[in-house]
Motif scaffolding. Structure first.
Motif: not given
Length: 89
Positions: A35-53, A81-89
């Motif tokens: 079991s893992t506790k990571n927020r995102f999995s392979n194929g997930s669409m996320v946004t880079i906080k700094e650029t908004g991409e 990128y670390f988890e803190e630098e990404l956010e869920v779309n």
């Protein structure tokens, strides 16, 4: 009884480095998922906080000495990128 001896054998500290999923498969015919506790999995669409991409997670790994997860995205495979630098779309 035999199974208990086998389990003690594969979990013994000096032999732990030799144990892998193949040994467990041969004995129990299945490989339990970790079991893992990571927020995102392979194929997930996320946004880079700094650029908004918006980007797609290509792969992730746990960085043990930093005690956090790092991610490589499809659009920038040479950067992690670390988890803190990404956010869920």
């Amino acid at each position: 009884m035999e199974r208990d001896r086998f389990i003690k054998f594969i979990t013994h500290e000096t032999l732990k480095w030799r144990v892998n999923c193949d040994i467990i498969i041969k004995y129990e015919r299945e490989c339990p998922m970790k079991s893992t506790k990571n927020r995102f999995s392979n194929g997930s669409m996320v946004t880079i906080k700094e650029t908004g991409e918006t980007v797609t997670i290509l792969k992730w790994q746990y960085v043990k000495n930093m005690k956090r997860y790092s991610y490589i995205v499809k659009e920038h495979p040479g950067t992690f990128y670390f988890e803190e630098e990404l956010e869920v779309n």
